[in-house]
Scaffold this motif. Sequence first.
Motif, PDB file in Angstrom:
ATOM      1  N   ALA A 240      41.985  30.667 -26.456  1.00  0.00           N
ATOM      2  CA  ALA A 240      41.576  30.146 -25.159  1.00  0.00           C
ATOM      3  C   ALA A 240      41.555  31.275 -24.144  1.00  0.00           C
ATOM      4  CB  ALA A 240      42.541  29.051 -24.711  1.00  0.00           C
ATOM      5  N   ALA A 241      41.026  30.963 -22.946  1.00  0.00           N
ATOM      6  CA  ALA A 241      41.032  31.934 -21.870  1.00  0.00           C
ATOM      7  C   ALA A 241      42.468  32.375 -21.584  1.00  0.00           C
ATOM      8  CB  ALA A 241      40.406  31.312 -20.628  1.00  0.00           C
ATOM      9  N   VAL A 242      42.670  33.653 -21.362  1.00  0.00           N
ATOM     10  CA  VAL A 242      44.035  34.164 -21.319  1.00  0.00           C
ATOM     11  C   VAL A 242      44.479  34.680 -19.959  1.00  0.00           C
ATOM     12  CG1 VAL A 242      44.058  34.754 -23.759  1.00  0.00           C
ATOM     13  CG2 VAL A 242      43.260  36.434 -22.111  1.00  0.00           C
ATOM     14  N   GLY A 243      43.592  34.973 -19.038  1.00  0.00           N
ATOM     15  CA  GLY A 243      44.111  35.414 -17.770  1.00  0.00           C
ATOM     16  C   GLY A 243      43.131  36.179 -16.918  1.00  0.00           C
ATOM     17  N   LEU A 244      43.621  36.571 -15.742  1.00  0.00           N
ATOM     18  CA  LEU A 244      42.807  37.243 -14.751  1.00  0.00           C
ATOM     19  C   LEU A 244      42.958  38.755 -14.881  1.00  0.00           C
ATOM     20  CD1 LEU A 244      43.614  35.038 -11.620  1.00  0.00           C
ATOM     21  CD2 LEU A 244      41.674  34.857 -13.169  1.00  0.00           C
ATOM     22  N   VAL A 245      41.838  39.459 -14.877  1.00  0.00           N
ATOM     23  CA  VAL A 245      41.876  40.918 -14.901  1.00  0.00           C
ATOM     24  C   VAL A 245      41.931  41.487 -13.484  1.00  0.00           C
ATOM     25  CG1 VAL A 245      40.651  40.988 -17.105  1.00  0.00           C
ATOM     26  CG2 VAL A 245      39.343  41.158 -14.966  1.00  0.00           C
ATOM     27  N   ALA A 246      41.599  40.670 -12.499  1.00  0.00           N
ATOM     28  CA  ALA A 246      41.724  41.035 -11.087  1.00  0.00           C
ATOM     29  C   ALA A 246      41.909  39.742 -10.311  1.00  0.00           C
ATOM     30  CB  ALA A 246      40.484  41.784 -10.599  1.00  0.00           C
ATOM     31  N   ASP A 247      42.773  39.763  -9.320  1.00  0.00           N
ATOM     32  CA  ASP A 247      43.113  38.521  -8.627  1.00  0.00           C
ATOM     33  C   ASP A 247      43.340  38.778  -7.141  1.00  0.00           C
ATOM     34  OD1 ASP A 247      43.950  36.056  -7.796  1.00  0.00           O
ATOM     35  OD2 ASP A 247      45.803  36.033  -8.978  1.00  0.00           O
ATOM     36  N   ASP A 248      42.317  38.475  -6.342  1.00  0.00           N
ATOM     37  CA  ASP A 248      42.409  38.585  -4.890  1.00  0.00           C
ATOM     38  C   ASP A 248      42.642  37.222  -4.242  1.00  0.00           C
ATOM     39  OD1 ASP A 248      41.944  41.298  -5.055  1.00  0.00           O
ATOM     40  OD2 ASP A 248      39.800  41.142  -4.640  1.00  0.00           O
ATOM     41  N   SER A 249      43.184  36.272  -4.995  1.00  0.00           N
ATOM     42  CA  SER A 249      43.308  34.913  -4.464  1.00  0.00           C
ATOM     43  C   SER A 249      44.224  34.845  -3.250  1.00  0.00           C
ATOM     44  CB  SER A 249      43.793  33.955  -5.554  1.00  0.00           C
ATOM     45  OG  SER A 249      45.030  34.368  -6.094  1.00  0.00           O
ATOM     46  N   THR A 250      45.261  35.676  -3.198  1.00  0.00           N
ATOM     47  CA  THR A 250      46.149  35.660  -2.030  1.00  0.00           C
ATOM     48  C   THR A 250      45.377  35.980  -0.764  1.00  0.00           C
ATOM     49  OG1 THR A 250      48.065  36.285  -3.366  1.00  0.00           O
ATOM     50  CG2 THR A 250      48.206  36.674  -0.997  1.00  0.00           C
ATOM     51  N   GLU A 251      44.503  36.996  -0.842  1.00  0.00           N
ATOM     52  CA  GLU A 251      43.685  37.346   0.320  1.00  0.00           C
ATOM     53  C   GLU A 251      42.704  36.229   0.673  1.00  0.00           C
ATOM     54  OE1 GLU A 251      44.365  39.153  -2.264  1.00  0.00           O
ATOM     55  OE2 GLU A 251      44.683  41.267  -1.783  1.00  0.00           O
TER      56      GLU A 251
ATOM     57  N   THR B 250      34.193  34.103 -14.927  1.00  0.00           N
ATOM     58  CA  THR B 250      34.710  34.378 -16.254  1.00  0.00           C
ATOM     59  C   THR B 250      33.794  35.423 -16.886  1.00  0.00           C
ATOM     60  OG1 THR B 250      33.470  32.504 -17.181  1.00  0.00           O
ATOM     61  CG2 THR B 250      35.764  32.124 -16.558  1.00  0.00           C
ATOM     62  N   LEU B 251      34.377  36.365 -17.599  1.00  0.00           N
ATOM     63  CA  LEU B 251      33.648  37.534 -18.084  1.00  0.00           C
ATOM     64  C   LEU B 251      32.847  37.200 -19.340  1.00  0.00           C
ATOM     65  CD1 LEU B 251      35.763  38.740 -16.132  1.00  0.00           C
ATOM     66  CD2 LEU B 251      35.959  40.688 -17.692  1.00  0.00           C
ATOM     67  N   LYS B 252      31.505  37.314 -19.205  1.00  0.00           N
ATOM     68  CA  LYS B 252      30.604  37.011 -20.319  1.00  0.00           C
ATOM     69  C   LYS B 252      29.547  38.088 -20.517  1.00  0.00           C
ATOM     70  CE  LYS B 252      31.032  32.219 -18.866  1.00  0.00           C
ATOM     71  NZ  LYS B 252      30.334  31.197 -18.074  1.00  0.00           N
ATOM     72  N   SER B 253      29.652  39.175 -19.786  1.00  0.00           N
ATOM     73  CA  SER B 253      28.691  40.270 -19.924  1.00  0.00           C
ATOM     74  C   SER B 253      29.359  41.562 -19.478  1.00  0.00           C
ATOM     75  CB  SER B 253      27.424  39.984 -19.111  1.00  0.00           C
ATOM     76  OG  SER B 253      27.729  39.872 -17.741  1.00  0.00           O
TER      77      SER B 253
ATOM     78  N   THR C 196      37.167  35.170 -22.375  1.00  0.00           N
ATOM     79  CA  THR C 196      38.601  34.988 -22.481  1.00  0.00           C
ATOM     80  C   THR C 196      39.340  35.507 -21.256  1.00  0.00           C
ATOM     81  OG1 THR C 196      38.741  37.082 -23.688  1.00  0.00           O
ATOM     82  CG2 THR C 196      38.616  35.060 -25.005  1.00  0.00           C
ATOM     83  N   HIS C 197      38.627  36.202 -20.381  1.00  0.00           N
ATOM     84  CA  HIS C 197      39.230  36.758 -19.179  1.00  0.00           C
ATOM     85  C   HIS C 197      38.375  36.377 -17.970  1.00  0.00           C
ATOM     86  CE1 HIS C 197      41.002  39.116 -22.398  1.00  0.00           C
ATOM     87  NE2 HIS C 197      41.973  39.469 -21.570  1.00  0.00           N
ATOM     88  N   ALA C 198      38.973  36.463 -16.804  1.00  0.00           N
ATOM     89  CA  ALA C 198      38.283  36.053 -15.579  1.00  0.00           C
ATOM     90  C   ALA C 198      38.747  36.931 -14.431  1.00  0.00           C
ATOM     91  CB  ALA C 198      38.557  34.579 -15.287  1.00  0.00           C
ATOM     92  N   LEU C 199      38.141  36.725 -13.280  1.00  0.00           N
ATOM     93  CA  LEU C 199      38.541  37.483 -12.101  1.00  0.00           C
ATOM     94  C   LEU C 199      38.246  36.708 -10.820  1.00  0.00           C
ATOM     95  CD1 LEU C 199      35.685  38.633 -10.771  1.00  0.00           C
ATOM     96  CD2 LEU C 199      35.896  40.315 -12.604  1.00  0.00           C
ATOM     97  N   ILE C 200      39.018  37.023  -9.813  1.00  0.00           N
ATOM     98  CA  ILE C 200      38.748  36.598  -8.433  1.00  0.00           C
ATOM     99  C   ILE C 200      38.760  37.867  -7.603  1.00  0.00           C
ATOM    100  CG2 ILE C 200      39.547  35.237  -6.455  1.00  0.00           C
ATOM    101  CD1 ILE C 200      41.076  33.456  -8.464  1.00  0.00           C
ATOM    102  N   GLN C 201      37.605  38.240  -7.070  1.00  0.00           N
ATOM    103  CA  GLN C 201      37.500  39.460  -6.276  1.00  0.00           C
ATOM    104  C   GLN C 201      36.895  39.131  -4.921  1.00  0.00           C
ATOM    105  OE1 GLN C 201      35.227  41.881  -9.076  1.00  0.00           O
ATOM    106  NE2 GLN C 201      37.073  43.021  -9.646  1.00  0.00           N
ATOM    107  N   ALA C 202      37.341  39.824  -3.896  1.00  0.00           N
ATOM    108  CA  ALA C 202      36.904  39.513  -2.537  1.00  0.00           C
ATOM    109  C   ALA C 202      36.678  40.771  -1.731  1.00  0.00           C
ATOM    110  CB  ALA C 202      37.929  38.626  -1.829  1.00  0.00           C
ATOM    111  N   ARG C 203      35.660  40.712  -0.873  1.00  0.00           N
ATOM    112  CA  ARG C 203      35.461  41.692   0.184  1.00  0.00           C
ATOM    113  C   ARG C 203      35.330  40.879   1.458  1.00  0.00           C
ATOM    114  NH1 ARG C 203      30.096  43.171   1.975  1.00  0.00           N
ATOM    115  NH2 ARG C 203      30.878  41.866   3.654  1.00  0.00           N
ATOM    116  N   LEU C 204      36.395  40.855   2.235  1.00  0.00           N
ATOM    117  CA  LEU C 204      36.507  39.906   3.344  1.00  0.00           C
ATOM    118  C   LEU C 204      36.132  40.510   4.689  1.00  0.00           C
ATOM    119  CD1 LEU C 204      39.763  38.081   2.235  1.00  0.00           C
ATOM    120  CD2 LEU C 204      37.373  37.469   1.776  1.00  0.00           C
TER     121      LEU C 204
END
Length: 368
Positions: free
Chosen positions: A162-173, A329-332, A358-366
């Motif tokens: 299954a999907a295992v985790g975030l490779v980058a996580d800007d969710s706090t921001e 989610t990373l597919k490419s 299997t990996h994902a990210l949340i990235q932000a430029r605010l």
Amino acid sequence: MTGLPPEIRSNVPGTYPYGVWRRRHPRLLAQIRDAHLYPPAIRDAIDALSDETTDGVMTPLPRTAHDHATWNGWGREHFGAPWPDAPFLWAEAYFYRRLLEAVEYFRPGPWAGVDPFDFLKTEDLEKYAPEHVEGEALLLASLWGNLNDLGFKAGADLPETAAVGLVADDSTEVWSILRPDAGLALVVVADNAGAEIIADLALIDHLLATDRARTVTLHIKPHPTFVSDAVTADVHTALRLLPAEVTDRLRAASAAGRFALATHAFYCAPYSYHHAPADLAATFAAADLTILKGDLNYRRLVGDRHWPATTPFVTAAAYFPGPVVTLRTLKSDALVGLTEATLGALDATGEAWRTTATHALIQARLAR
């Protein structure tokens, strides 16, 4: 645009894009051909497209197509060459436009406006209605809902894990500006129908109900493309599957002008957001925050290029007209914003972690 890494293409055997043309697309075309009561002419057109995209050269739309002139201008440098020689993002977008032409989607007759992907979108859809969850859980549900990408599943050799985790996580921001009563004007650019659009709508309801958002405009595709990309009909299907109280609140928000659907022809164009037309760029600039969903929107945001993965996200997204967050989610292959430590640990696994979802990210430029 100078100084950017080279564009990703599909003509290198053994790479992920190469496999899309050799395996995924032929399987998808066969599925679509066999799932409908298409007459011989349409079935033959689908088979011809399969042959052309695997072993032939790219040809223009017929002159009878309503947008022939537009695509002829865009594709002049690519026509006559093998499909994999064109930039991957460009060729994929044109592939789906050619598929709609093959199934007579825009032509008067019994197949006009019939979504060739609908049978895939609606399979087992009812099981995806979300639980009553809030805040960060809804953001993550919207993120991982991006796994429901039928274009990715068609012909993909997926791992059993299954999907295992975030490779980058800007969710706090992100949550620092999506605070209660912030009253922001948000744009959400959707990706997939089904589970993902259901999760997106649940997140939008939460943002409106808590006044984190004053208004939310949900941008969807103007017509079917990339198999499961959401169109208006898919949003209405999702509304019927959400808990009644969520649907009622969204309908009330729509009536009050707080929630709306929008689209733009550019969402089916074969280019990154660097090429966004002035009116769409102005929409992004006017929003307090734009949320871009999914792998395709990520590729269009940073550019579908061979970026060094440690390139800062804020650098790759610096041109975007307003504050932006991407849930993917990373597919490419296209990827930026990783730390050296994260990249090294992932590469050390020896797995194709960039392309298996299997990996994902949340990235932000605010910052503006």
